[in-house]
Design a protein around this motif. Structure first.
Motif, PDB file in Angstrom:
ATOM      1  N   ARG A   1      -2.786   7.281   2.925  1.00  0.00           N
ATOM      2  CA  ARG A   1      -4.197   7.601   2.742  1.00  0.00           C
ATOM      3  C   ARG A   1      -4.716   6.873   1.517  1.00  0.00           C
ATOM      4  NH1 ARG A   1      -7.844  10.630   4.827  1.00  0.00           N
ATOM      5  NH2 ARG A   1      -6.356  11.573   6.284  1.00  0.00           N
ATOM      6  N   THR A   2      -5.766   6.065   1.731  1.00  0.00           N
ATOM      7  CA  THR A   2      -6.418   5.352   0.638  1.00  0.00           C
ATOM      8  C   THR A   2      -7.843   5.882   0.540  1.00  0.00           C
ATOM      9  OG1 THR A   2      -7.168   3.555   2.103  1.00  0.00           O
ATOM     10  CG2 THR A   2      -5.043   3.286   1.015  1.00  0.00           C
TER      11      THR A   2
ATOM     12  N   VAL B   1       0.829  -1.206   0.000  1.00  0.00           N
ATOM     13  CA  VAL B   1       0.000   0.000   0.000  1.00  0.00           C
ATOM     14  C   VAL B   1       0.863   1.256   0.000  1.00  0.00           C
ATOM     15  CG1 VAL B   1      -1.875  -1.153   1.205  1.00  0.00           C
ATOM     16  CG2 VAL B   1      -0.156   0.091   2.519  1.00  0.00           C
TER      17      VAL B   1
ATOM     18  N   HIS C   1      -9.150   1.871  -1.892  1.00  0.00           N
ATOM     19  CA  HIS C   1      -9.457   1.115  -0.677  1.00  0.00           C
ATOM     20  C   HIS C   1     -10.353  -0.084  -0.927  1.00  0.00           C
ATOM     21  CE1 HIS C   1     -13.475   2.946  -0.562  1.00  0.00           C
ATOM     22  NE2 HIS C   1     -12.888   4.090  -0.842  1.00  0.00           N
TER      23      HIS C   1
ATOM     24  N   LEU D   1      -8.161  -3.061  -1.814  1.00  0.00           N
ATOM     25  CA  LEU D   1      -7.361  -3.396  -0.639  1.00  0.00           C
ATOM     26  C   LEU D   1      -8.202  -4.155   0.379  1.00  0.00           C
ATOM     27  CD1 LEU D   1      -4.833  -3.116   1.151  1.00  0.00           C
ATOM     28  CD2 LEU D   1      -5.697  -0.864   1.864  1.00  0.00           C
ATOM     29  N   SER D   2      -9.398  -3.646   0.670  1.00  0.00           N
ATOM     30  CA  SER D   2     -10.276  -4.300   1.642  1.00  0.00           C
ATOM     31  C   SER D   2     -10.718  -5.670   1.148  1.00  0.00           C
ATOM     32  CB  SER D   2     -11.508  -3.419   1.901  1.00  0.00           C
ATOM     33  OG  SER D   2     -11.125  -2.156   2.384  1.00  0.00           O
TER      34      SER D   2
ATOM     35  N   PHE E   1      -9.694   7.229   3.729  1.00  0.00           N
ATOM     36  CA  PHE E   1      -9.272   6.513   4.922  1.00  0.00           C
ATOM     37  C   PHE E   1      -7.763   6.635   5.131  1.00  0.00           C
ATOM     38  CE2 PHE E   1     -12.969   4.380   3.089  1.00  0.00           C
ATOM     39  CZ  PHE E   1     -13.849   4.435   4.165  1.00  0.00           C
TER      40      PHE E   1
ATOM     41  N   LEU F   1      -4.496   4.783   6.813  1.00  0.00           N
ATOM     42  CA  LEU F   1      -4.113   3.411   7.119  1.00  0.00           C
ATOM     43  C   LEU F   1      -2.714   3.365   7.718  1.00  0.00           C
ATOM     44  CD1 LEU F   1      -4.824   0.346   6.768  1.00  0.00           C
ATOM     45  CD2 LEU F   1      -3.685   0.483   4.551  1.00  0.00           C
TER      46      LEU F   1
END
Length: 327
Positions: A47-48, A8, A14, A17-18, A51, A53
């Motif tokens: 920052r994604t 990342v 995001h 990624l999630s 959000f 992280l």
């Protein structure tokens, strides 16, 4: 099963990624044996989207992973960070299996991992990928491309398809299906499908065919007809076809054939049964019929599929599972 590292940095998407974390982060209930250890690796707080992280490790940990996942890259007009590109390249050189989700392909291309290889990305960005990296053989019409040590996927839902494909390679169809059931997504879509083709897997929910689907799955070895399905669903064949289109996006016969092919894949992966036996177990009748439909759907004959699948995996140290090819 080794470590799956999620690479990342600022500007990652995001959603992808999630999605990857959900697939690899926890073993499905009832699955015995080792599972993946997931590490989120980045240059620091990133920052994604909206959000923030906090990664577990730095990017220098990527070469220690068995599999590296590169999520989507938000701004494809901007070159990805050099430290990310260098870390992904180093991981591949160290023997890691590297997979990009959606526009993460731009990171792999910048690292030179796609040179001379077939690859894909979200359909809206395939032209940009091809123009910027002319040495990459960009295929805009597939869900994902598996080159063994390097894999790429199209956008969003296709990223899930690729992650489940990796689980399927490592653990087999039944475990990948268990992960899909937990996430309430289709268990398998072949990578060669066009990006716009609707998967012929019914969505879960309270609909007129909710009880019919499991009934059919338990009877794939029977010579079922549309009339059989309509009788079980207590409706006319015409109404059955209409409901099938609404729920699954395909016809009853095409859906049934897809389930037979999937069952054949699972039996080819997990048993030493002959093609004749598998043809009978999947309701295909004869080996000739199975070979014809399997080759047309999967792209290779059943025997070739079995050899290819088994060459990509090997028994785990406890003899119960499989480990990634790179471990």
């Amino acid at each position: 099963m080794g470590t799956v590292a999620l690479a990342v940095t600022d500007g990652m998407l995001h959603f992808e990624l999630s999605l990857a974390y959900e697939v690899f982060g926890a073993a499905p209930v009832g699955v015995a044996g080792p599972w993946y250890s997931v590490a989120v690796c980045g240059p620091g707080a990133v920052r994604t989207g909206r959000f923030r992280l906090e990664p577990d490790h730095g990017l220098d940990q990527l070469p220690r992973a068995g599999t590296v996942i590169v999520p989507g890259w938000a701004d494809t007009d901007v070159d990805p960070p050099a430290d990310l590109v260098d870390a992904v390249r180093a991981a591949h050189e160290a023997g890691a299996r590297v997979a990009s989700l959606c526009t993460g392909a731009f990171v792999l291309a910048a690292a030179g991992l796609l040179d001379g290889r077939r690859a894909t990305t979200h359909w809206a960005h395939t032209r940009a990928l091809a123009d910027r990296y002319p040495q990459v053989k960009v295929d805009p019409d597939v869900l994902y491309v598996d080159n063994g040590s390097v894999l790429t996927s199209a956008g969003k839902a296709a990223a899930m398809d690729l992650c489940l494909h990796l689980v399927r390679l490592d653990h087999g169809s039944s475990v990948a299906n268990a992960v899909a059931r937990r996430l309430v997504v289709p268990p398998h879509r072949d990578g060669g499908q066009a990006q716009f083709v609707t998967t012929p897997v019914p969505a879960p929910g309270n609909h007129p065919l909710a009880e019919l689907f499991p009934w059919v799955i338990e009877r794939l070895d029977h010579p079922l007809t549309v009339e059989d399905l309509a009788r079980q669903a207590r409706m006319s064949s015409r109404n059955l076809g209409r409901h099938f289109r609404s729920v699954s996006g395909t016809t009853p016969l095409q859906w049934l054939l897809t389930q037979r092919i999937r069952r054949a894949q699972e039996l080819l992966e997990t048993t030493d049964d002959s093609v004749d036996i598998i043809a009978a177990a999947t309701g295909m009748g004869t080996a000739t019929t199975l070979r014809r439909h399997f080759n047309r759907t999967v792209g290779v004959p059943p025997d070739t599929y079995r050899r290819t699948f088994r060459s990509r995996t090997r028994p785990g140290p406890d003899g119960r599972g499989a480990v990634p090819w790179s471990q």
